[in-house]
Write a protein that holds these residues in place. Structure first.
Motif, PDB file in Angstrom:
ATOM      1  N   THR A  42       0.856  -1.187   0.000  1.00  0.00           N
ATOM      2  CA  THR A  42       0.000   0.000   0.000  1.00  0.00           C
ATOM      3  C   THR A  42       0.893   1.238   0.000  1.00  0.00           C
ATOM      4  N   ASP A  43       0.273   2.395  -0.219  1.00  0.00           N
ATOM      5  CA  ASP A  43       1.046   3.637  -0.265  1.00  0.00           C
ATOM      6  C   ASP A  43       1.604   4.034   1.102  1.00  0.00           C
ATOM      7  N   GLY A 179      -4.236   3.694  -1.488  1.00  0.00           N
ATOM      8  CA  GLY A 179      -3.900   3.270  -2.836  1.00  0.00           C
ATOM      9  C   GLY A 179      -4.450   1.916  -3.236  1.00  0.00           C
TER      10      GLY A 179
END
Length: 355
Positions: A42-43, A179
């Motif tokens: 994930t971001d 994200g």
């Protein structure tokens, strides 16, 4: 997060593409062999789907798998737990200690974690002994439970140190993963709070279907998951776990994901076909049990002795017999709810007959 090759057998890491990896985390002394812990990029950093059994060798395998991705346990941003069983939730606390990661779980399974941690010593042994006696278990099966209770072997049960989640997985909601689009689907049956997690993104290989599904123990490629009773000594409600499971299966079949990433065995496609197989399996099993009860009234223990398992009853280990009886009771409850069976009035232990 570092990219990997398609598969690394030395560290048991598999690259599923699109920022998703699987790590094989061993389960000690268990025929399942391992839990597939999935890593989702994930971001804000890696998020784990399940963590594996609380055991030093399991922790080492998880850390090695993360290391193969250029990560360490300290880098984990969050942990999403499909259900509370110790081969899925066992290492969550250690991951949180190493990283400060949040832990998310469905409220129904968080309740199980809290109840297990707060129960007085011996409650589980007393409850199981009474429950098995009511199911018709013979004295030789009850004796080890009573002996363990008297000997004070009360703090060795898995789950007593399980981490308390600090976030709730709300069915139907997207999890707050920067994200990524990961939606929770409540799939009770294996446990009351089991969830599958739908990754609502195009499959990286563009396979036909609706994204990917982290299925936990709900949908496995070659195993019918255990469906027993929801164990709560304080709950007097008559639950129907098998009915819950069958309803949940149909929901997943309609979702038709392009690929399923389960917590055991291996990834697979054609979820609707697997759902049909499992629905047919339980329909056949319910029919077979009804015919047994039509021949004679049986206690749950006696019914379990006559059910078809992966080995003869005489070869089934002690702990697995307890699980088998719970599964027999779950099927009996489904038959009773369907109006196809009933308890025999005045029977002790309680026997059931077909209607």
């Amino acid at each position: 997060m570092a990219q990997t090759g398609q598969e690394r057998t030395d560290t048991a890491v598999v690259d599923h593409g699109g920022g998703v990896w699987g790590i094989k985390v061993p389960i000690p002394d268990n025929p399942l062999g391992h839990t597939l812990v999935h890593v989702l990029d994930t971001d804000r950093g890696p998020v784990l789907v399940d963590t594996g059994w609380d055991d030093p060798a399991s922790w080492d395998a998880l850390a090695a798998g993360l290391g193969a991705l250029g990560l360490a346990p300290a880098d984990v941003h969050g942990v999403v737990i499909t259900h509370h069983h110790p081969d899925h939730h066992g290492l969550s606390g250690q991951v949180r200690e190493a990283s400060g990661a949040w832990i998310a779980m469905h409220a129904a399974d968080t309740e199980v974690v809290l109840r297990t941690r707060s129960a007085e010593p011996g409650v589980w042994y007393d409850y199981m002994a009474a429950k098995l006696a009511a199911a018709g278990a013979p004295e030789e099966h009850l004796a080890p439970l009573r002996a363990a209770r008297r000997a004070g072997r009360l703090r060795t049960l898995p789950g007593l140190r399980a981490a308390v989640p600090d976030r709730e997985i709300v069915p139907g909601d997207l999890l707050p993963l920067a994200g990524r689009r990961l939606r929770a689907i409540w799939t009770p049956g294996h446990t009351p709070g089991h969830v599958c997690l739908h990754l609502e993104e195009e499959h990286p290989a563009r396979l036909p279907g609706n994204g990917r599904l982290f299925s936990g123990d709900h949908l496995l490629p070659g195993i019918s998951p255990h469906i027993g009773l929801y164990e709560d000594p304080t709950d007097t409600r008559v639950t129907d776990p098998l009915g819950d499971y069958l309803d949940s299966l149909e929901r997943i079949g309609r979702l038709a994901p392009a690929e399923v990433l389960p917590a055991h065995q291996h990834a697979f496609t054609d979820a609707p076909a697997r759902v049909r197989d499992l629905l047919a399996h339980h329909t056949e099993r319910l029919s077979g049990l009804w015919h047994l009860l039509a021949e004679q009234s049986l206690t749950p223990w006696a019914l379990a002795e006559r059910m078809e398992w992966n080995r003869p009853w005489a070869q089934i280990p002690y702990g697995s017999r307890t699980i088998a009886v719970s599964e027999a009771e779950a099927h009996l409850r489904r038959l009773v709810k369907q109006g196809r069976a009933e308890p025999v009035p005045g029977s002790d232990p309680v026997a059931y007959r077909a209607l």
